[in-house]
Scaffold this active site. Structure first.
Site, PDB file in Angstrom:
ATOM      1  N   CYS A 155      -0.897   5.653   1.564  1.00  0.00           N
ATOM      2  CA  CYS A 155       0.088   6.337   0.746  1.00  0.00           C
ATOM      3  C   CYS A 155       1.474   5.740   0.943  1.00  0.00           C
ATOM      4  CB  CYS A 155       0.137   7.826   1.137  1.00  0.00           C
ATOM      5  SG  CYS A 155      -1.489   8.603   1.211  1.00  0.00           S
TER       6      CYS A 155
ATOM      7  N   ASP B 234      -8.671  13.176   6.303  1.00  0.00           N
ATOM      8  CA  ASP B 234      -8.409  12.681   7.655  1.00  0.00           C
ATOM      9  C   ASP B 234      -7.017  13.083   8.136  1.00  0.00           C
ATOM     10  OD1 ASP B 234      -7.547  10.879   5.597  1.00  0.00           O
ATOM     11  OD2 ASP B 234      -7.094   9.408   7.121  1.00  0.00           O
TER      12      ASP B 234
ATOM     13  N   ILE C   9      -9.926 -16.101  -1.916  1.00  0.00           N
ATOM     14  CA  ILE C   9      -8.891 -16.907  -2.565  1.00  0.00           C
ATOM     15  C   ILE C   9      -9.276 -18.378  -2.454  1.00  0.00           C
ATOM     16  CG2 ILE C   9      -6.485 -17.671  -2.440  1.00  0.00           C
ATOM     17  CD1 ILE C   9      -5.808 -14.891  -1.302  1.00  0.00           C
TER      18      ILE C   9
END
Length: 639
Positions: A2, A103, A296
């Site tokens: 977040c 969590d 990549i």
């Protein structure tokens, strides 16, 4: 995973004012949490907590800020707290029930039970802000290695914090301004731990917490360390390495298994290195369904590892997503956008490549991947660790000028604290020497009384390095500086979360890390083979060619290696390094910089050419940061 932000201003107690100040801070963190937004105000105290959510665990029950039923405690959490189900059950049995099943919900009950020491019970990567109204105390906490970012500003109006600096700069009482000392550090690549590119904005150091307490109408602020990467003062010699091989294997299996838990699919980053291949190999055995692997590829054989990654994907039956990148993707608008997300300069366009990769991950409907960061730090994988332990290796020429110094360097501050000057900082000392003549008179005057190299050394706790083995010292000093300031920021969280994607570095599980510090140096690097103990632990997981392969530095191809890339960089130079802009920013002497830029592409010495690339990248980005954050220029669109 977040974004968290907020502030505490004891003199700002009107809810409308609090919300008016908080909303822009949340807006600029939308990329970190596009799924949900929340806020909590303690108006009488002038506290505002904000949160933007990327839902990965507890998709329908993870609203933040988290609160207790009585409303006296609230917290915002960025990251993942592993083992939360067991902790939640234990807390419930002891009458410390959690509000919710995410969590993050274990945070407040643990705090109520253990006080500030609750953080020692947490496993994972996290940044936490917790407000205790009963004590009128605010706590900002960062995980052990600094995997998750957390920054703060202290001023006359109180305390402001955020997952990214850009949220702090949105606060009405904070003026965006680049720090001239930080500009010098960025040019040499090495930031002082706890610093940022911006004046009066600081980072919570890894394994530290900041505690703010209201005293009258002012905040009293202190910081304290709650964890460190502690090596023993001596190691056993002549030990049987079998025990350590088994110990690494068991702990790494557990760390990967733990990080596969989520309520959304979890993939893996896959390069051609031992670290990510080990993660993929273990995840394949732990997971019932095939793992999605993201790789990549670069348009230069000298820097591309995708062939080995492809063979590992085939060996494990992984579904591989391959992203090929050229100068079109590595420079121009994507370079500018990566700079904005990084909030500091970077020496190599690997950061831009990582930005593209996280965008591809999200396009494939994945929100989380397990990564291999931290393995080199724990098991002695970098060439400079090996040099400090065993001396020079003539096979390191491709790294000279960027990763290794071609000539030995020494600095008295480092000699004093460590007994030697670690090899990892030596090439950046040479970059600084190359840059000094190009700087403006004001920056030259600043550096007359300020030694950037000594300032970094001063940030190292001498009690953690004195008397330790040279390899331990090299690993510790790198981990306290470049791991957090480079690999886990512009090489990790910032580029991943730019596209709302969570990275989980399994090697940096603290159970793995604390065990790794006990492994004798001659088991970490054995018979000249770096990460020997990890290779042996993973011998049945890795392909033979990778097990036997020497460490390869994962970097994007520098611009000087290709005329097309040089042209792409020159286009950015023509836009960002005009005479008027260079003079306005004031970091460089415009005439000397112009001559350096005109001469740079003609350099024939490979080490010096790599160094020139580094200087050009940093110079461009200092001017980009000024344009983006100080002048408020808009970001370009990326195709």
């Amino acid at each position: 995973m977040c974004g968290i932000t907020g502030f505490w201003n004891p003199r700002r107690t009107n809810q409308r004012d609090l919300r008016f100040a908080l909303n822009p801070m949340l807006d600029v963190l939308d990329h970190r949490g596009p799924d949900e937004r929340g806020s909590r105000f303690f108006c009488e105290q002038g506290v505002a907590l904000g949160h933007t959510r990327l839902s990965i665990i507890g998709l329908d029950c993870g609203h933040q800020p988290i609160e207790t039923d009585d409303g006296n405690y609230a917290a915002t959490v960025n990251g993942e707290l592993y083992g939360y189900k067991t902790i939640r059950t234990q807390l419930a049995c002891e009458e410390f029930a959690c509000n919710g099943k995410s969590d993050s919900a274990i945070t407040l009950p643990l705090y109520l039970k253990h006080g500030l020491s609750f953080v020692e019970k947490l496993r994972g990567e996290f940044a936490i802000v917790l407000y205790d109204q009963t004590e009128q105390r605010l706590i900002l906490i960062r995980d052990r290695f600094g995997i998750k970012p957390l920054y703060y500003h202290v001023g006359d109006s109180g305390l402001v914090w955020g997952s990214e600096v850009k949220s702090i700069l949105q606060h009405p009482d904070v003026t965006p301004q680049l720090c001239p000392k930080a500009a010098a550090h960025q040019m040499m690549q090495v930031m002082v731990p706890g610093s940022t590119a911006f004046e009066n904005v600081h980072a919570i150091k890894p394994g530290h917490m900041l505690i703010a307490k209201l005293r009258g109408d002012r905040l009293e602020i202190q910081t304290k360390r709650w964890w460190d990467m502690e090596f023993p003062e001596s190691h056993e010699t002549g030990v049987d390495p079998t025990e350590y091989v088994q110990g690494v294997k068991e702990r790494l299996i557990d760390a990967v298994a733990t990080r596969l838990e989520a309520d959304v699919p979890v993939g893996c980053y896959l390069s051609g290195g031992i670290d990510s291949c080990s993660i993929l190999g273990l995840a394949t055995h732990l997971q019932q369904s095939p793992i999605k692997a993201f790789t990549i590829a670069f348009d230069s054989d000298e820097y591309d590892e995708s062939n080995i990654a492809r063979r590992m994907a085939e060996r494990t039956g992984a579904e591989q997503e391959l992203l090929r990148l050229t100068e079109k993707e590595l420079y121009g608008p994507a370079f500018e956008r990566a700079t904005w997300h990084a909030e500091r300069t970077f020496y190599n366009t690997l950061a831009v490549a990582k930005w593209h990769m996280s965008r591809r991950v999200r396009a494939c409907n994945y929100k989380a991947v397990i990564t291999g960061e931290g393995s080199d730090e724990l098991f002695g994988g970098y060439a400079f660790f090996k040099r400090d332990w065993l001396g020079r290796d003539q096979g390191d020429k491709i790294l000279a000028g960027a990763i290794l110094a071609e000539e030995d360097q020494s600095h008295p501050a480092w000699q004093d604290v460590c007994g030697f000057t670690p090899s990892w900082i030596q090439p950046w000392m040479m970059v600084l020497d190359r840059v000094r003549p190009l700087l403006s008179s004001s920056i030259q005057d600043l550096l007359a009384n300020y030694d950037p190299v000594a300032e970094v050394a001063a940030a190292i706790d001498p009690d953690m390095v004195r008397g330790r083995n040279r390899l331990d010292v090299s690993q510790y000093t790198w981990s306290k500086t470049m791991l957090e300031g480079q690999i886990l920021t512009w090489g990790g969280d910032r580029m991943d979360m730019a596209n709302s994607m969570e990275a989980r570095p399994a090697f940096l599980d603290h159970h793995v890390a604390e065990y790794a510090t006990t492994i004798p140096p001659d088991v970490r690097i054995r018979d000249g083979i770096e990460k020997w103990v990890l290779r042996e632990a993973m011998v049945n997981v890795l392909p033979r060619e990778l097990y036997e392969r020497k460490k390869f530095a994962f970097m994007a191809p520098p611009a000087h290696t290709d005329p097309v890339k040089r042209a792409a960089v020159q286009e950015m130079i023509d836009h960002w390094l005009t005479k008027d802009r260079v003079n306005a920013v004031g970091v460089f002497n415009q005439e000397k910089l112009a001559k350096f830029l005109s001469d740079a592409w003609n350099e024939t010495d490979p080490s010096m050419a790599r160094r020139n690339d580094i200087i050009i990248n940093h110079t461009l980005q200092i001017h980009m940061l000024h344009g983006q954050y100080v002048e408020g220029l808009p970001l370009p669109a990326v195709d």
